[in-house]
Write a protein that holds these residues in place. Structure first.
Motif, PDB file in Angstrom:
ATOM      1  N   MET A   1      38.438  -3.599 -21.159  1.00 45.44           N
ATOM      2  CA  MET A   1      37.138  -4.058 -20.662  1.00 45.44           C
ATOM      3  C   MET A   1      36.150  -2.891 -20.603  1.00 45.44           C
ATOM      4  O   MET A   1      36.487  -1.825 -20.119  1.00 45.44           O
ATOM      5  N   HIS A   2      34.976  -3.092 -21.115  1.00 47.96           N
ATOM      6  CA  HIS A   2      33.969  -2.033 -21.174  1.00 47.96           C
ATOM      7  C   HIS A   2      33.195  -1.947 -19.868  1.00 47.96           C
ATOM      8  O   HIS A   2      32.983  -2.951 -19.203  1.00 47.96           O
ATOM      9  N   HIS A   3      32.779  -0.756 -19.478  1.00 56.42           N
ATOM     10  CA  HIS A   3      32.046  -0.565 -18.221  1.00 56.42           C
ATOM     11  C   HIS A   3      30.557  -0.889 -18.344  1.00 56.42           C
ATOM     12  O   HIS A   3      29.855  -0.975 -17.347  1.00 56.42           O
ATOM     13  N   LEU A   4      30.079  -1.078 -19.558  1.00 61.42           N
ATOM     14  CA  LEU A   4      28.673  -1.429 -19.770  1.00 61.42           C
ATOM     15  C   LEU A   4      28.566  -2.926 -20.026  1.00 61.42           C
ATOM     16  O   LEU A   4      29.417  -3.506 -20.696  1.00 61.42           O
ATOM     17  N   THR A   5      27.512  -3.527 -19.499  1.00 67.03           N
ATOM     18  CA  THR A   5      27.315  -4.961 -19.747  1.00 67.03           C
ATOM     19  C   THR A   5      26.809  -5.145 -21.178  1.00 67.03           C
ATOM     20  O   THR A   5      26.237  -4.208 -21.760  1.00 67.03           O
ATOM     21  N   PRO A   6      26.974  -6.337 -21.753  1.00 73.42           N
ATOM     22  CA  PRO A   6      26.436  -6.583 -23.097  1.00 73.42           C
ATOM     23  C   PRO A   6      24.919  -6.305 -23.158  1.00 73.42           C
ATOM     24  O   PRO A   6      24.424  -5.814 -24.166  1.00 73.42           O
ATOM     25  N   GLU A   7      24.214  -6.593 -22.061  1.00 73.12           N
ATOM     26  CA  GLU A   7      22.763  -6.332 -22.017  1.00 73.12           C
ATOM     27  C   GLU A   7      22.475  -4.835 -22.076  1.00 73.12           C
ATOM     28  O   GLU A   7      21.548  -4.396 -22.763  1.00 73.12           O
ATOM     29  N   ILE A   9      24.410  -2.510 -23.369  1.00 69.03           N
ATOM     30  CA  ILE A   9      24.751  -2.042 -24.720  1.00 69.03           C
ATOM     31  C   ILE A   9      23.633  -2.411 -25.689  1.00 69.03           C
ATOM     32  O   ILE A   9      23.205  -1.583 -26.497  1.00 69.03           O
ATOM     33  N   ALA A  10      23.112  -3.634 -25.575  1.00 68.79           N
ATOM     34  CA  ALA A  10      22.019  -4.069 -26.451  1.00 68.79           C
ATOM     35  C   ALA A  10      20.782  -3.191 -26.236  1.00 68.79           C
ATOM     36  O   ALA A  10      20.113  -2.790 -27.202  1.00 68.79           O
ATOM     37  N   GLU A  11      20.497  -2.864 -24.974  1.00 65.41           N
ATOM     38  CA  GLU A  11      19.330  -2.023 -24.652  1.00 65.41           C
ATOM     39  C   GLU A  11      19.491  -0.614 -25.242  1.00 65.41           C
ATOM     40  O   GLU A  11      18.566  -0.070 -25.841  1.00 65.41           O
ATOM     41  N   LEU A  12      20.674  -0.048 -25.085  1.00 61.59           N
ATOM     42  CA  LEU A  12      20.933   1.301 -25.616  1.00 61.59           C
ATOM     43  C   LEU A  12      20.885   1.289 -27.144  1.00 61.59           C
ATOM     44  O   LEU A  12      20.354   2.218 -27.762  1.00 61.59           O
ATOM     45  N   ARG A  13      21.405   0.234 -27.745  1.00 59.71           N
ATOM     46  CA  ARG A  13      21.374   0.099 -29.211  1.00 59.71           C
ATOM     47  C   ARG A  13      19.924   0.058 -29.696  1.00 59.71           C
ATOM     48  O   ARG A  13      19.570   0.721 -30.675  1.00 59.71           O
ATOM     49  N   GLN A  81      32.307   0.029 -32.809  1.00 58.00           N
ATOM     50  CA  GLN A  81      33.762   0.158 -32.613  1.00 58.00           C
ATOM     51  C   GLN A  81      34.202  -0.122 -31.175  1.00 58.00           C
ATOM     52  O   GLN A  81      35.382  -0.193 -30.890  1.00 58.00           O
ATOM     53  N   GLY A  82      33.195  -0.204 -30.260  1.00 58.54           N
ATOM     54  CA  GLY A  82      33.528  -0.453 -28.854  1.00 58.54           C
ATOM     55  C   GLY A  82      33.969   0.781 -28.101  1.00 58.54           C
ATOM     56  O   GLY A  82      34.580   0.689 -27.034  1.00 58.54           O
ATOM     57  N   THR A  83      33.696   1.968 -28.641  1.00 57.83           N
ATOM     58  CA  THR A  83      34.094   3.210 -27.969  1.00 57.83           C
ATOM     59  C   THR A  83      32.894   3.976 -27.414  1.00 57.83           C
ATOM     60  O   THR A  83      33.033   5.093 -26.933  1.00 57.83           O
ATOM     61  N   TYR A  84      31.712   3.367 -27.479  1.00 59.76           N
ATOM     62  CA  TYR A  84      30.491   4.020 -26.996  1.00 59.76           C
ATOM     63  C   TYR A  84      30.532   4.117 -25.471  1.00 59.76           C
ATOM     64  O   TYR A  84      30.953   3.197 -24.785  1.00 59.76           O
TER      65      TYR A  84
END
Length: 121
Positions: A1-7, A9-13, A81-84
């Motif tokens: 499970m990632h510590h960042l929310t999908p939102e 991650i989308a914002e950082l992307r 890759q999900g490792t960010y």
């Protein structure tokens, strides 16, 4: 499970993609506009010196921008890759605030500070 929310991650992307676009646009402008320097008087040697200086500074800009582009592309790849957002040095989770301030970072603040201390010794 990632510590960042999908939102998050989308914002950082989006931040990374905007950074990338800005760099490319800036580099294109620098290359397209050779009239950044005007030759007022002076002799051939002065003009040659000015051209050389301009070329060297353009090379420096290109090198710096290229390094940043590579870091951006690397960060985007890590998102895919999900490792960010995971420190490459110790495996700790990098907080969203740090990633927001520096989206290309690959280290938590502790490891980065240790690395910088090592560089100054």
């Amino acid at each position: 499970m990632h510590h960042l929310t999908p939102e998050q991650i989308a914002e950082l992307r989006e931040d990374l993609l905007r950074m990338r676009e800005r760099i490319i646009k800036y580099a294109e402008e620098q290359i397209r506009d050779p009239s950044n320097v005007s030759f007022e008087g002076g002799d051939e040697i002065d003009r040659a010196n000015i051209e050389t200086e301009r070329y060297i500074s353009l090379q420096r800009i290109k090198t710096r921008e290229l390094k940043l582009l590579r870091k951006i592309d690397y960060a985007l790849m890590k998102i895919e890759q999900g490792t960010y957002g995971i420190c490459e040095s110790c495996g700790a989770l990098i907080p969203f605030e740090r990633l927001k301030a520096r989206p290309v970072t690959t280290m938590c603040i502790n490891c980065k500070e240790l690395e910088e201390e090592g560089e100054h010794e």
